[in-house]
Scaffold this active site. Structure first.
Site, PDB file in Angstrom:
ATOM      1  N   TYR A 184       0.825  -1.204   0.000  1.00 22.43           N
ATOM      2  CA  TYR A 184       0.000   0.000   0.000  1.00 22.43           C
ATOM      3  C   TYR A 184       0.864   1.261   0.000  1.00 22.43           C
ATOM      4  O   TYR A 184       1.715   1.427   0.883  1.00 22.43           O
ATOM      5  CB  TYR A 184      -0.908  -0.043   1.222  1.00 22.43           C
ATOM      6  CG  TYR A 184      -1.640   1.226   1.564  1.00 22.43           C
ATOM      7  CD1 TYR A 184      -2.452   1.865   0.623  1.00 22.43           C
ATOM      8  CD2 TYR A 184      -1.547   1.778   2.839  1.00 22.43           C
ATOM      9  CE1 TYR A 184      -3.135   3.020   0.949  1.00 22.43           C
ATOM     10  CE2 TYR A 184      -2.232   2.932   3.175  1.00 22.43           C
ATOM     11  CZ  TYR A 184      -3.016   3.553   2.226  1.00 22.43           C
ATOM     12  OH  TYR A 184      -3.687   4.704   2.565  1.00 22.43           O
ATOM     13  N   ASP A 203      -0.936  -6.274   9.607  1.00 25.83           N
ATOM     14  CA  ASP A 203      -2.034  -5.407   9.171  1.00 25.83           C
ATOM     15  C   ASP A 203      -3.156  -6.320   8.690  1.00 25.83           C
ATOM     16  O   ASP A 203      -3.050  -6.954   7.638  1.00 25.83           O
ATOM     17  CB  ASP A 203      -1.551  -4.496   8.049  1.00 25.83           C
ATOM     18  CG  ASP A 203      -2.641  -3.575   7.516  1.00 25.83           C
ATOM     19  OD1 ASP A 203      -3.822  -3.957   7.558  1.00 25.83           O
ATOM     20  OD2 ASP A 203      -2.312  -2.479   7.031  1.00 25.83           O
ATOM     21  N   ILE A 212      -6.540  -5.362   8.307  1.00 23.19           N
ATOM     22  CA  ILE A 212      -7.732  -4.513   8.169  1.00 23.19           C
ATOM     23  C   ILE A 212      -8.727  -5.037   7.127  1.00 23.19           C
ATOM     24  O   ILE A 212      -9.854  -4.556   7.071  1.00 23.19           O
ATOM     25  CB  ILE A 212      -7.352  -3.053   7.856  1.00 23.19           C
ATOM     26  CG1 ILE A 212      -6.747  -2.920   6.458  1.00 23.19           C
ATOM     27  CG2 ILE A 212      -6.395  -2.507   8.895  1.00 23.19           C
ATOM     28  CD1 ILE A 212      -6.527  -1.472   6.037  1.00 23.19           C
ATOM     29  N   LYS A 244     -12.435  -0.907   6.266  1.00 19.39           N
ATOM     30  CA  LYS A 244     -12.613  -1.810   5.128  1.00 19.39           C
ATOM     31  C   LYS A 244     -13.653  -2.882   5.411  1.00 19.39           C
ATOM     32  O   LYS A 244     -14.554  -3.116   4.612  1.00 19.39           O
ATOM     33  CB  LYS A 244     -11.272  -2.459   4.764  1.00 19.39           C
ATOM     34  CG  LYS A 244     -10.123  -1.488   4.631  1.00 19.39           C
ATOM     35  CD  LYS A 244     -10.371  -0.390   3.600  1.00 19.39           C
ATOM     36  CE  LYS A 244      -9.183   0.548   3.498  1.00 19.39           C
ATOM     37  NZ  LYS A 244      -9.422   1.631   2.516  1.00 19.39           N
TER      38      LYS A 244
END
Length: 475
Positions: free
Chosen positions: A145, A230, A232, A268
């Site tokens: 990202y 991460d 999410i 998300k």
């Protein structure tokens, strides 16, 4: 002129990336079915809008969850006054319970380890501040990202060292790639403090299997570095294999738990980026203590905590939402990837996320990142779609693009697909004109599939298709 800070005058935010340039192109000329039918369609935003009607129904049935209603106003004063930065107990309990449900109930989370932050952006920076000093480094597998360059580095001074993953093995994280990145950091005199993994992956839309996760845990234990998971996109896994959390792996393998930290949010999985609900969950007591103090710089508003606590405490709603979300994402993913395949566009096989990793390597004039940027400019300026080039995700191979599919209604998606179809026809006419399929047959093929895949919850009251100049040109 009076001097200002290096942060203010520097380029650490990374806004010169084509990832952000695509957003600017959209903001300058945003698509609207009536007012701007020729505008840029936003396909660079990883946002989940497919279950808003389902959530809206719950909100309407539970007016007491809102402080700005007759049913909820009795809680207004209590919630409007100062709240401890530990967060409301009911909020932390509800989030911890939701995190467990998203992971299939295979692991439980302790509400006392829930630290809130202003979205995953703030959570990542908080973790970076807790784990590393300026000039120290985190390893990050590619592609990753683009916002990590900002979130983890801009204000902390932490360096990011790419772990180069390749398309030849579907961008899987290997021990060899980890070791190579670790050695590269050492050669650059960088002290590696941690490894950041995104699972499910943004931008790949894939998940890490158990063997890979176990290998990662073994690696960080041997190197005595931190692991930031991460997670999410945990609830966006819409088909098998199922998501496996790092919290499950450390139950199965020997591990120094002080090295394990999870970043989570509701941006998300629930589609609530505007609520700015970010979470740091650490197994390290010192990190929890420090992060909690830091959270005072980016608290979740008490009004949001109150609403989220009510919503996520409703077990029936949560159970149905998780199922509904997966069904809608699967339907949209199938339709989108099938539509692309019918015009000769492939993508990495994926089962999670709000996007696909689209393969346009065959459209490059040459196998270079300059050629990728040339193609991207055509897509932005002529096709009028904001998609994100792989180079902005630090991909080591030109020709890959991230395309988001869950942030628009069905009709807008149809316009986007028709634009892609028209673009591919022009490309194919230039390359192999005799092998082209008739445009009319492709159009009919798209129309037949529409009834099978379209969601009634995502139909716009104003269909953009009749107004689209691309559609007029095709009929």
């Amino acid at each position: 002129m009076v001097a200002i800070s290096k942060i203010a005058t520097g380029n650490g935010h990374g806004e010169d990336s084509p990832y952000f340039d695509g957003w600017k192109a959209y903001e300058t000329n945003p698509f609207h079915p009536i007012d701007r039918p020729d505008g840029v369609i936003q396909m660079g935003l990883a946002e989940n809008q497919l279950c808003f009607n389902f959530i809206k129904k719950w909100v309407m049935e539970h007016p007491e969850a809102s402080l700005c209603s007759a049913e909820g106003v009795n809680k207004f004063k209590e919630t409007a006054l100062f709240q401890d930065y530990h967060g409301m107990p009911e909020f932390r309990e509800a989030v911890a319970k939701f995190m467990g449900k998203v992971r299939g109930g295979r692991v439980k989370f302790d509400p006392d380890r829930i630290v809130m932050s202003g979205g995953a952006t703030g959570a990542h920076e908080m973790v970076a501040f807790c784990l590393a000093d300026p000039g120290e480094a985190f390893l990050v597998p590619t592609p990753y990202y683009p916002g990590f360059d900002r979130d983890l580095s801009w204000r902390t001074g932490v360096e990011l060292v790419p772990v180069v993953c390749e398309s030849s093995n579907n961008f899987k994280i290997t021990r060899a790639a980890l070791e190579a990145a670790y050695e590269k950091a050492k050669e650059a005199n960088l002290r590696v403090k941690g490894l950041l993994i995104t699972n499910p992956s943004n931008p790949l839309g894939t998940i890490l299997d158990q063997d890979t996760l176990k290998g990662i845990v073994k690696f960080i234990n041997e190197k005595n570095i931190h692991l930031i998971g991460d997670e999410i996109y945990a609830a966006t896994v819409f088909m098998e294999p199922e998501f496996v959390s790092i919290s499950e792996i450390i139950e199965e393998v020997e591990c120094n738990r002080d090295l394990i930290h999870i970043v989570y949010s509701l941006s998300k999985d629930m589609g609530f980026p505007g609520f700015r609900v970010g979470i740091v969950y650490s197994y390290n007591d010192a990190v929890v203590s420090c992060a909690r103090k830091m959270s005072s710089f980016g608290l979740v508003s008490s009004q949001t905590q109150h609403l989220i606590a009510k919503m996520l405490s409703d077990d029936d709603f949560v159970d149905r939402f998780i199922v509904e979300s997966k069904e809608q994402l699967l339907k949209r993913h199938k339709y989108f990837t099938l539509s692309l395949s019918q015009v000769g566009i492939g993508s990495l096989k994926s089962n999670a996320g709000l996007f696909i990793w689209m393969d346009l390597r065959k459209l490059l004039k040459e196998k270079t990142f300059d050629a990728e940027m040339d193609l991207w400019r055509v897509i932005i300026n002529e096709v009028k779609l904001n998609v994100s080039p792989g180079s902005s995700f630090h991909c080591d191979e030109p020709g890959w693009f991230r395309v988001c599919f869950a942030n628009m209604d069905d009709n807008t998606m149809e316009v986007a697909l028709l634009r892609i179809t028209t673009f591919m026809h022009k490309h194919n006419e230039a390359m192999v004109p005799r092998k082209l399929c008739r445009r009319a047959s492709l159009k009919l093929s798209l129309s037949r599939r529409r009834d099978d895949f379209m969601s009634p919850n995502m139909m716009s009251p104003h269909s953009p298709i009749p107004q689209s100049p691309l559609v007029r040109a095709r009929t």
